[in-house]
Design a protein around this motif. Structure first.
Motif, short mmCIF file in Angstrom:
data_model
loop_
_atom_site.label_atom_id
_atom_site.label_comp_id
_atom_site.label_asym_id
_atom_site.label_seq_id
_atom_site.Cartn_x
_atom_site.Cartn_y
_atom_site.Cartn_z
N ILE A 274 7.60 0.99 0.48
CA ILE A 274 7.10 0.11 1.54
C ILE A 274 7.21 -1.35 1.13
N THR A 275 6.84 -1.64 -0.12
CA THR A 275 6.89 -3.03 -0.61
C THR A 275 8.32 -3.54 -0.62
N ALA A 276 9.25 -2.72 -1.11
CA ALA A 276 10.66 -3.14 -1.16
C ALA A 276 11.21 -3.40 0.23
N ILE A 277 10.79 -2.61 1.21
CA ILE A 277 11.31 -2.76 2.57
C ILE A 277 10.67 -3.95 3.28
N VAL A 278 9.36 -3.92 3.40
CA VAL A 278 8.65 -4.95 4.17
C VAL A 278 8.75 -6.31 3.49
N LEU B 283 -0.45 -5.19 4.57
CA LEU B 283 -0.81 -4.65 5.88
C LEU B 283 -0.21 -3.27 6.10
N PHE B 284 0.93 -2.99 5.47
CA PHE B 284 1.57 -1.69 5.61
C PHE B 284 1.17 -0.71 4.49
N GLY B 285 0.24 -1.13 3.62
CA GLY B 285 -0.22 -0.26 2.55
C GLY B 285 0.61 -0.33 1.29
N GLY B 286 1.32 -1.46 1.09
CA GLY B 286 2.16 -1.61 -0.08
C GLY B 286 1.49 -2.35 -1.22
N MET B 287 2.32 -2.88 -2.12
CA MET B 287 1.88 -3.57 -3.32
C MET B 287 2.23 -5.06 -3.23
N PRO B 288 1.70 -5.87 -4.13
CA PRO B 288 2.12 -7.27 -4.17
C PRO B 288 3.62 -7.38 -4.46
N PRO C 176 0.81 -0.94 10.61
CA PRO C 176 0.03 -1.95 9.87
C PRO C 176 -1.45 -1.87 10.22
N SER C 177 -2.28 -2.10 9.23
CA SER C 177 -3.72 -2.07 9.45
C SER C 177 -4.41 -2.88 8.36
N LEU C 178 -5.63 -3.30 8.67
CA LEU C 178 -6.44 -4.03 7.69
C LEU C 178 -7.41 -3.08 7.02
N PRO C 179 -7.57 -3.19 5.71
CA PRO C 179 -8.56 -2.35 5.02
C PRO C 179 -9.98 -2.81 5.33
N GLY D 174 -9.38 2.25 -7.69
CA GLY D 174 -8.76 3.10 -6.69
C GLY D 174 -7.64 2.41 -5.92
N LEU D 175 -6.97 3.22 -5.07
CA LEU D 175 -5.81 2.74 -4.33
C LEU D 175 -6.16 1.66 -3.31
N GLN D 176 -7.32 1.80 -2.67
CA GLN D 176 -7.70 0.82 -1.65
C GLN D 176 -7.79 -0.57 -2.23
N ALA D 177 -8.16 -0.66 -3.52
CA ALA D 177 -8.28 -1.98 -4.15
C ALA D 177 -6.92 -2.67 -4.23
N VAL D 178 -5.82 -1.90 -4.37
CA VAL D 178 -4.49 -2.50 -4.45
C VAL D 178 -4.16 -3.23 -3.17
N VAL D 179 -4.48 -2.62 -2.02
CA VAL D 179 -4.20 -3.25 -0.73
C VAL D 179 -4.99 -4.55 -0.59
#
Length: 544
Positions: free
Chosen positions: A55-59, A296-301, A234-237, A93-98
């Motif tokens: 997702i990160t590489a694409i978006v 927003l799409f659930g990816g990484m920095p 896309p969504s906001l945590p 956890g994963l949510q913290a990454v977003v």
């Protein structure tokens, strides 16, 4: 230059596209093929999962290509970012990454809008290379737990050196042998295939071959597993104030790393080929938007990826189209080939990352730095060690502090105090006049030493301070000169100042150098006048 340029996309970004679209298209496809195993591997190593890497590489790849400041930069997940994210995932956890991704995106975007892009030029080269070497070592060590068995890092230790050692002590011997076999296949393909022809995508062929062999042979190797066939909406945590405050410092670290790595990558790309200049401020704006989009799409920095950017340039990429195509190739993989990608063994991706990490450790560059100066060698070694043992951002800070200390020390040594001979024929009483030249910089690092050297002057009635070769002066230096004048005048020694430069006059007035003189006429523009006044003063004193 950057202060006069726009921070936003324009039609000029694609002025060359009608001439270069064919080579941009081919370069984009090539980079997309190279990026696939890296995106999957970095996503897994960070703990966010392979889908987060894709997702990160694409978006981020598309957004950074459109909004960034480089014509050829390719952005996405990188090894350096994985090193920062892995402890965050383990702890929160994963949510913290977003959340961290979105917070860091805002910070990087703000830095670009404030036009802070040139700040990376203040990081010394040995610090950058030590930082890069440390990251390479960490990425390599991060792969070891994945090779020792399905449970990987059973200790849960966040230090990569300790985690790698403990995972080897608790390794499943059978699994380890199979995993090392997969790594061997990958390493051989990545090292030897490009030697047959540079255009051969060694990493992709390596992963495909390892996957086929794993599918045909009964083995215990863990695979990637099912991947989504589309991008998520896309969504906001969910944001909570306590969560935001606890993640503030990790977000600052991520933002700093994203800015540093992206600007370094863009600068390297600009030096590789005639692809046009890059705008560091706009690059930060683009990378900020890229991380916001990925979050927003659930990816990484996202950061600019030096390895993929280099492949892009060497493959003929000349405009932003190639980076956009690279992202579209990865999107096609998600939508069409998600099922077969899920059968890739994790050990094969670990092999890809191990080779990538090994290539980050440039032995020739390290040897050059270690042979340069002791100060640069210490900064390089300290940065690398702290990167591996403590933290990336702490490592950069330690390296810069060390480099700064050594630079100040060298700069301070450039300042000097020299007693000179008075001009003209020697006269009676000249031994009671001290002509003192102050040259070089007069700042906080050299001020006390210069003060002591001047105050060591004995047995004189007049001191002429010759300042025509004085370079940079700060408030500490001016204050020390004020103290010199005051102490000499208090001791009954007349002070004359010759050759005060125009750029120092206002500072000397504000700090009190001029007012400390016995008389305002004790400022002279030429040495002969100052010497004549000093000699007349000595004669009057002798006559009295």
């Amino acid at each position: 230059m950057s202060s006069k340029t726009s921070l936003w996309p324009s039609r000029a970004d694609y002025a060359l596209t009608p001439k270069t679209w064919r080579q941009d298209l081919l370069a984009g496809i090539t980079v997309g093929i190279v990026a696939l195993p890296l995106a999957l591997g970095f996503g897994i190593s960070s703990g966010a999962g392979p889908e987060a890497g894709l997702i990160t590489a694409i978006v981020a790849g598309v957004i950074a290509a459109v909004f960034g400041g480089s014509n050829v930069q390719v952005s996405g997940p990188t090894g350096a970012m994985v090193v920062v994210l892995a402890p965050i995932v383990a702890a929160q956890g994963l949510q913290a990454v977003v959340i961290v991704t979105l917070m860091a995106g805002v910070m990087v975007l703000g830095a670009g809008l404030l036009r802070l892009g040139r700040a990376v030029s203040f990081i010394p080269w040995p610090v950058i290379e030590g930082f890069t070497m440390g990251i390479g070592v960490i990425i390599f060590l991060q792969q070891i737990p994945a090779l020792t068995g399905p449970n990987g890092n059973v200790s849960g230790h966040t230090n990569v050196v300790v985690a790698a050692a403990l995972s080897l002590l608790n390794a499943d011997p059978v699994y380890l042998m199979w995993a090392l076999g997969a790594v061997a296949v990958v390493v051989l393909c990545m090292v030897w295939l490009p030697r047959l022809h540079p255009a051969i995508p060694g990493s992709l062929i390596a992963v495909i071959l390892a996957s086929v062999l794993a599918a045909l042979t009964p083995n215990p190797l863990v695979t990637i597993g099912a991947l989504p066939r589309t991008l998520p909406m896309p969504s906001l945590p969910a944001f909570e104030w306590g969560t935001l405050t606890s993640l503030l410092m990790p977000a600052v670290a991520v933002a700093a790393l994203a800015a540093i790595e992206s600007l370094l990558s863009a600068r390297v790309a600009a030096s590789m080929a005639n692809t046009g200049p890059y705008d560091p401020d706009r690059e930060l704006v683009g990378q900020g938007f890229a991380s916001l989009g990925a979050g927003l799409f659930g990816g990484m920095p996202a950061t600019g990826a030096i390895a993929r950017t280099a492949v892009n340039v060497r493959s003929g990429g000349r405009t932003r189209l190639s980076a956009i195509v690279h992202a579209l190739v990865l999107l096609a993989v998600v939508m069409v080939f998600a099922a077969p990608v899920g059968f890739i063994p994790l050990a094969a991706l670990s092999g890809v990352l191990m080779v990538t990490a090994a290539r980050m450790v440039n032995v020739s560059i390290a040897r050059s730095i270690l042979r340069s100066t002791r100060a640069d060698a210490i900064a390089f070694i300290a940065t690398a060690i702290v990167t591996v043992s403590v933290d990336l951002i702490v490592a950069v800070m330690v390296g810069m502090v060390l480099a700064g200390i050594f630079a100040i020390r060298a700069y301070s040594a450039a300042a000097g105090v020299h007693r000179e001979v008075l001009p003209g024929e020697p006269q009676e009483g000249d031994q009671r006049i001290a002509l003192i030249m102050i040259d070089g910089p007069l700042f906080f690092g050299s001020a006390d030493r210069i003060l002591e050297d001047i105050m060591d002057t004995k047995g004189v009635s007049v001191v002429i301070l010759r300042l025509s070769k004085l370079d940079a002066v700060d408030a500490s230096g001016a204050n020390s000169l004020t103290e010199v004048v005051q102490r000499l005048e208090a001791a009954g020694i007349t002070v004359l100042i010759k050759g005060l430069r125009e750029q120092h006059l206002e500072l000397f007035k504000r700090i009190g150098v001029i007012s400390a003189l016995r008389h305002p006429n004790h400022l002279f523009g030429d040495l002969e006048s100052a010497a004549a006044h000093a000699r007349s003063h000595v004669l009057r004193e002798s006559a009295g």
